[in-house]
Write a protein that holds these residues in place. Structure first.
Motif, PDB file in Angstrom:
ATOM      1  N   ALA A 132     -47.771  60.781  82.847  1.00  0.00           N
ATOM      2  CA  ALA A 132     -48.646  59.972  82.002  1.00  0.00           C
ATOM      3  C   ALA A 132     -48.472  58.479  82.250  1.00  0.00           C
ATOM      4  N   PHE A 133     -47.267  58.085  82.645  1.00  0.00           N
ATOM      5  CA  PHE A 133     -46.965  56.664  82.853  1.00  0.00           C
ATOM      6  C   PHE A 133     -46.197  56.493  84.161  1.00  0.00           C
ATOM      7  N   PRO A 134     -46.872  56.603  85.282  1.00  0.00           N
ATOM      8  CA  PRO A 134     -46.187  56.593  86.575  1.00  0.00           C
ATOM      9  C   PRO A 134     -45.716  55.221  87.033  1.00  0.00           C
ATOM     10  N   ASP A 135     -46.146  54.161  86.357  1.00  0.00           N
ATOM     11  CA  ASP A 135     -45.893  52.818  86.870  1.00  0.00           C
ATOM     12  C   ASP A 135     -44.752  52.087  86.178  1.00  0.00           C
ATOM     13  N   VAL A 136     -43.866  52.817  85.508  1.00  0.00           N
ATOM     14  CA  VAL A 136     -42.696  52.191  84.901  1.00  0.00           C
ATOM     15  C   VAL A 136     -41.444  52.818  85.502  1.00  0.00           C
ATOM     16  N   ASP A 137     -40.288  52.250  85.170  1.00  0.00           N
ATOM     17  CA  ASP A 137     -39.019  52.772  85.675  1.00  0.00           C
ATOM     18  C   ASP A 137     -38.497  53.865  84.742  1.00  0.00           C
ATOM     19  N   TYR A 138     -37.713  54.782  85.310  1.00  0.00           N
ATOM     20  CA  TYR A 138     -37.205  55.901  84.518  1.00  0.00           C
ATOM     21  C   TYR A 138     -35.710  56.104  84.726  1.00  0.00           C
ATOM     22  N   VAL A 139     -35.072  56.520  83.642  1.00  0.00           N
ATOM     23  CA  VAL A 139     -33.681  56.985  83.662  1.00  0.00           C
ATOM     24  C   VAL A 139     -33.690  58.371  83.041  1.00  0.00           C
ATOM     25  N   TYR A 140     -33.044  59.314  83.696  1.00  0.00           N
ATOM     26  CA  TYR A 140     -33.046  60.698  83.210  1.00  0.00           C
ATOM     27  C   TYR A 140     -31.729  61.024  82.522  1.00  0.00           C
ATOM     28  N   ASN A 141     -31.816  61.474  81.285  1.00  0.00           N
ATOM     29  CA  ASN A 141     -30.641  61.965  80.561  1.00  0.00           C
ATOM     30  C   ASN A 141     -30.632  63.485  80.660  1.00  0.00           C
ATOM     31  N   ASP A 142     -29.841  64.001  81.589  1.00  0.00           N
ATOM     32  CA  ASP A 142     -29.813  65.443  81.808  1.00  0.00           C
ATOM     33  C   ASP A 142     -29.082  66.181  80.684  1.00  0.00           C
ATOM     34  N   ARG A 143     -28.483  65.435  79.769  1.00  0.00           N
ATOM     35  CA  ARG A 143     -27.806  66.039  78.618  1.00  0.00           C
ATOM     36  C   ARG A 143     -28.575  65.724  77.327  1.00  0.00           C
ATOM     37  N   TYR A 144     -29.882  65.631  77.447  1.00  0.00           N
ATOM     38  CA  TYR A 144     -30.714  65.249  76.305  1.00  0.00           C
ATOM     39  C   TYR A 144     -30.577  66.213  75.133  1.00  0.00           C
ATOM     40  N   ASP A 145     -30.249  67.478  75.412  1.00  0.00           N
ATOM     41  CA  ASP A 145     -30.126  68.468  74.354  1.00  0.00           C
ATOM     42  C   ASP A 145     -28.720  68.506  73.765  1.00  0.00           C
ATOM     43  N   GLN A 146     -27.816  67.676  74.295  1.00  0.00           N
ATOM     44  CA  GLN A 146     -26.427  67.655  73.826  1.00  0.00           C
ATOM     45  C   GLN A 146     -25.986  66.282  73.333  1.00  0.00           C
ATOM     46  N   THR A 147     -26.810  65.270  73.577  1.00  0.00           N
ATOM     47  CA  THR A 147     -26.437  63.903  73.212  1.00  0.00           C
ATOM     48  C   THR A 147     -27.529  63.263  72.376  1.00  0.00           C
ATOM     49  N   ASN A 148     -27.164  62.136  71.760  1.00  0.00           N
ATOM     50  CA  ASN A 148     -28.102  61.418  70.901  1.00  0.00           C
ATOM     51  C   ASN A 148     -28.454  60.068  71.531  1.00  0.00           C
ATOM     52  N   THR A 149     -29.082  59.188  70.747  1.00  0.00           N
ATOM     53  CA  THR A 149     -29.623  57.952  71.308  1.00  0.00           C
ATOM     54  C   THR A 149     -28.554  57.014  71.857  1.00  0.00           C
ATOM     55  N   SER A 150     -27.315  57.132  71.390  1.00  0.00           N
ATOM     56  CA  SER A 150     -26.256  56.266  71.922  1.00  0.00           C
ATOM     57  C   SER A 150     -26.092  56.462  73.418  1.00  0.00           C
ATOM     58  N   LYS A 151     -26.099  57.701  73.868  1.00  0.00           N
ATOM     59  CA  LYS A 151     -25.867  57.979  75.286  1.00  0.00           C
ATOM     60  C   LYS A 151     -27.112  57.737  76.128  1.00  0.00           C
ATOM     61  N   SER A 152     -28.293  57.981  75.562  1.00  0.00           N
ATOM     62  CA  SER A 152     -29.515  57.655  76.291  1.00  0.00           C
ATOM     63  C   SER A 152     -29.617  56.153  76.520  1.00  0.00           C
ATOM     64  N   LEU A 153     -29.351  55.370  75.486  1.00  0.00           N
ATOM     65  CA  LEU A 153     -29.430  53.924  75.624  1.00  0.00           C
ATOM     66  C   LEU A 153     -28.384  53.403  76.598  1.00  0.00           C
ATOM     67  N   LEU A 154     -27.194  53.961  76.559  1.00  0.00           N
ATOM     68  CA  LEU A 154     -26.143  53.542  77.489  1.00  0.00           C
ATOM     69  C   LEU A 154     -26.591  53.704  78.932  1.00  0.00           C
ATOM     70  N   ARG A 155     -27.214  54.816  79.245  1.00  0.00           N
ATOM     71  CA  ARG A 155     -27.700  55.054  80.605  1.00  0.00           C
ATOM     72  C   ARG A 155     -28.723  53.999  81.014  1.00  0.00           C
ATOM     73  N   ALA A 156     -29.599  53.644  80.085  1.00  0.00           N
ATOM     74  CA  ALA A 156     -30.635  52.662  80.398  1.00  0.00           C
ATOM     75  C   ALA A 156     -30.054  51.263  80.565  1.00  0.00           C
ATOM     76  N   LEU A 157     -29.152  50.869  79.664  1.00  0.00           N
ATOM     77  CA  LEU A 157     -28.579  49.529  79.751  1.00  0.00           C
ATOM     78  C   LEU A 157     -27.841  49.318  81.062  1.00  0.00           C
ATOM     79  N   ALA A 158     -27.244  50.385  81.578  1.00  0.00           N
ATOM     80  CA  ALA A 158     -26.523  50.291  82.846  1.00  0.00           C
ATOM     81  C   ALA A 158     -27.453  49.983  84.016  1.00  0.00           C
TER      82      ALA A 158
END
Length: 230
Positions: free
Chosen positions: A65-91
């Motif tokens: 749906a949005f091919p023109d932005v950057d992406y970070v994949y959280n492969d543990r999305y079903d085991q982690t919450n927003t703290s870990k998703s945000l950490l991946r992005a900030l890095a």
């Protein structure tokens, strides 16, 4: 410097009862929740604003749906919450300050316009609504100087709610990331902010947007309310 923005969109959003990721939920004006976020970001900061989206559940649907932005994949999305998703992005965002938002927030475009001054001054902030304080929402208190003190769903005596749109300055970013690393997998990113405040003296300003609309869409009734505004 190009503004770095992050949208947290890795979760399953099961409470809304949809098969697609919640950010792809269609609003009454025909846009998805995420499309109105993109529109608001571009309106406030221009086409050069860099958007990084954290995906997990059915990631391919968001990427398509949005091919023109950057992406970070959280492969543990079903085991982690927003703290870990945000950490991946900030890095992935370099040394500058970062504006981020939950991927389910429908909000008035003027919210980001109000935030521009603090972003230009590189001052960390949390957008807040003081018109209501619901038990199930992230609440906050302030220090005698007016900065954020406590910030969580369990705060007692909260004076308002956090809206889900925030900014961490370039000078506070390293400390914040360090605390996001150490919090539990199921913690929200607000726990990292609380620790940065308590242990590193980070000053986090409450940006009051009570006169503007901002709705986190968790349930069908939230979607109905959001559609009254768009």
């Amino acid at each position: 410097m190009t503004l770095q923005t992050v949208i947290l969109a890795a979760g399953m959003g099961s409470r809304l009862g949809r098969s697609l990721p919640k950010p792809l939920t269609e609003l009454g004006d025909g846009r998805s929740i995420m499309q109105q976020q993109h529109d608001n970001i571009r309106a406030a900061f221009g086409r050069e604003a860099r958007i990084t989206t954290v995906v997990g559940y059915r990631a391919e649907t968001i990427v398509e749906a949005f091919p023109d932005v950057d992406y970070v994949y959280n492969d543990r999305y079903d085991q982690t919450n927003t703290s870990k998703s945000l950490l991946r992005a900030l890095a992935k965002t370099g040394k500058g300050g970062v504006l981020w938002m939950n991927g389910d927030v429908v909000f008035d475009p003027r919210v980001l316009g109000r935030a521009i001054e603090l972003i230009e001054r590189d001052r960390s902030f949390v957008t807040v609504n003081t018109s209501k304080v619901s038990d199930e929402e992230v609440k906050y208190t302030v220090t005698p100087e007016g900065f954020i003190d406590e910030l969580s769903k369990t705060v007692k005596g909260g004076i308002g709610e956090a809206v889900g749109i925030n900014y961490i300055s370039s000078r506070d970013k390293k400390a914040f990331m360090r605390h996001l690393t150490r919090v539990d997998d199921q913690d929200y990113f607000e726990r990292g902010l609380e620790l940065a405040i308590a242990e590193d003296g980070v000053l986090l300003e409450p940006l009051d947007i009570s006169d503007l609309y901002a709705v986190e869409v968790d349930f069908a009734e939230d979607l109905e309310r959001a559609n009254l505004f768009v």
